[in-house]
Design a protein around this motif. Structure first.
Motif, short mmCIF file in Angstrom:
data_model
loop_
_atom_site.label_atom_id
_atom_site.label_comp_id
_atom_site.label_asym_id
_atom_site.label_seq_id
_atom_site.Cartn_x
_atom_site.Cartn_y
_atom_site.Cartn_z
N ILE A 72 8.07 13.76 -24.70
CA ILE A 72 8.98 14.23 -25.48
C ILE A 72 10.51 13.87 -24.88
CG2 ILE A 72 10.04 16.38 -26.66
CD1 ILE A 72 7.39 17.65 -26.24
N THR A 73 11.24 13.38 -25.90
CA THR A 73 12.58 13.16 -25.18
C THR A 73 13.58 14.18 -25.63
OG1 THR A 73 13.11 11.93 -27.59
CG2 THR A 73 12.26 10.79 -25.72
N GLU A 74 14.78 14.30 -24.79
CA GLU A 74 15.67 15.11 -25.11
C GLU A 74 16.44 14.87 -26.40
OE1 GLU A 74 19.52 15.63 -22.74
OE2 GLU A 74 18.19 16.93 -21.70
N LYS A 75 16.64 13.60 -26.51
CA LYS A 75 17.14 13.10 -27.77
C LYS A 75 16.36 13.13 -29.12
CE LYS A 75 18.97 9.06 -27.70
NZ LYS A 75 18.97 7.59 -27.57
N THR A 76 16.98 13.66 -30.25
CA THR A 76 16.24 13.75 -31.16
C THR A 76 16.63 12.63 -32.13
OG1 THR A 76 16.45 16.02 -31.39
CG2 THR A 76 16.08 15.24 -33.41
N TYR A 77 15.51 11.77 -32.70
CA TYR A 77 15.71 10.59 -33.40
C TYR A 77 16.04 10.96 -34.75
CZ TYR A 77 14.34 7.88 -29.42
OH TYR A 77 14.29 7.33 -28.29
N PRO A 78 16.76 10.02 -35.56
CA PRO A 78 17.30 10.20 -36.87
C PRO A 78 15.84 10.29 -37.73
CG PRO A 78 18.36 8.43 -35.93
CD PRO A 78 17.22 8.79 -34.88
N ARG A 79 16.14 10.82 -38.90
CA ARG A 79 14.88 11.04 -39.73
C ARG A 79 14.43 9.59 -40.43
NH1 ARG A 79 15.77 16.27 -43.63
NH2 ARG A 79 14.01 17.31 -42.53
N THR A 80 15.42 8.80 -40.46
CA THR A 80 14.87 7.55 -41.35
C THR A 80 14.34 6.64 -40.59
OG1 THR A 80 16.92 6.60 -41.50
CG2 THR A 80 16.43 8.06 -43.12
N TYR A 81 13.39 5.67 -40.70
CA TYR A 81 13.12 4.65 -39.86
C TYR A 81 14.01 3.82 -39.55
CZ TYR A 81 10.36 0.47 -38.71
OH TYR A 81 10.08 -0.72 -37.99
N PHE A 82 15.02 3.23 -40.54
CA PHE A 82 15.96 2.34 -40.43
C PHE A 82 16.95 3.03 -39.23
CE2 PHE A 82 20.31 0.58 -41.34
CZ PHE A 82 20.07 -0.63 -41.05
N MET A 83 17.60 4.14 -39.51
CA MET A 83 18.37 4.79 -38.51
C MET A 83 17.75 4.81 -37.02
SD MET A 83 21.26 4.79 -40.13
CE MET A 83 22.19 5.60 -38.98
N THR A 84 16.29 5.22 -37.11
CA THR A 84 15.63 5.31 -35.52
C THR A 84 15.63 3.63 -35.21
OG1 THR A 84 14.46 6.92 -36.56
CG2 THR A 84 13.40 5.73 -34.82
N ILE A 85 15.52 2.76 -36.09
CA ILE A 85 15.49 1.54 -35.55
C ILE A 85 17.02 0.90 -34.97
CG2 ILE A 85 15.28 -1.24 -36.06
CD1 ILE A 85 12.74 0.53 -35.75
N LEU A 86 17.95 1.47 -35.44
CA LEU A 86 19.25 1.22 -34.96
C LEU A 86 19.54 2.02 -33.54
CD1 LEU A 86 21.65 1.41 -38.17
CD2 LEU A 86 20.91 -0.66 -36.86
#
Length: 151
Positions: free
Chosen positions: A34-48
């Motif tokens: 588990i990362t401290e960082k929370t990833y964006p909800r959308t796939y595209f924003m996660t990829i960025l």
């Protein structure tokens, strides 16, 4: 009997569901990365976001509890989604926390189309003292595929 640990990084829960299945099949504990960082909800924003991590070779802060008895495990089943044809930086950061010398690592990835080949090569590079077996791409919980691979 080989002492096995199942470990996984899962952004959406898909990889974790497969890791849960594997963990139950092997009667092995499951460790979620588990990362401290929370990833964006959308796939595209996660990829960025993940692209920035790769470019910066970012060592991510992990909030998962360290594995105090890591030396007890001889076999590690390691699951992750494929990001940019390899394992996410969360997995790279996790691998850097432990000494894998003498251990066997069995990677599996979740992906719509990419193989585990580059990720497996990256894991071999990061864990030179380990035996890293060829990875497998798993798209869904397919008990015949998974149990066949685990044998």
């Amino acid at each position: 009997m080989i002492n096995t640990l199942t470990a996984c990084f899962s952004k959406s829960g898909h990889t974790k569901a497969i890791a849960d299945f594997i963990s139950q099949e092997l009667h092995a504990p499951l460790h979620e990365i588990i990362t401290e960082k929370t990833y964006p909800r959308t796939y595209f924003m996660t990829i960025l976001e993940s692209r920035k991590e790769f470019k910066a070779n970012e060592n991510l802060s992990l909030t998962s509890e360290p594995i105090s008895n890591f030396t007890d495990y001889q076999r590690i089943i390691l699951g992750f989604p494929v990001w940019f044809f390899t394992c996410p930086m969360a997995v790279v950061s996790w691998l850097g926390q432990y000494d894998f010398t003498g251990k066997e690592i069995y990677p599996f990835c979740t992906s719509g189309g990419s193989s585990c080949d580059k990720a497996t090569a990256k894991i071999r590079e990061l864990c030179p003292g380990a035996t890293v077996h060829d990875g497998i791409r798993i798209t869904k919980i397919d008990s015949a595929l998974i149990t066949g691979w685990l044998k």
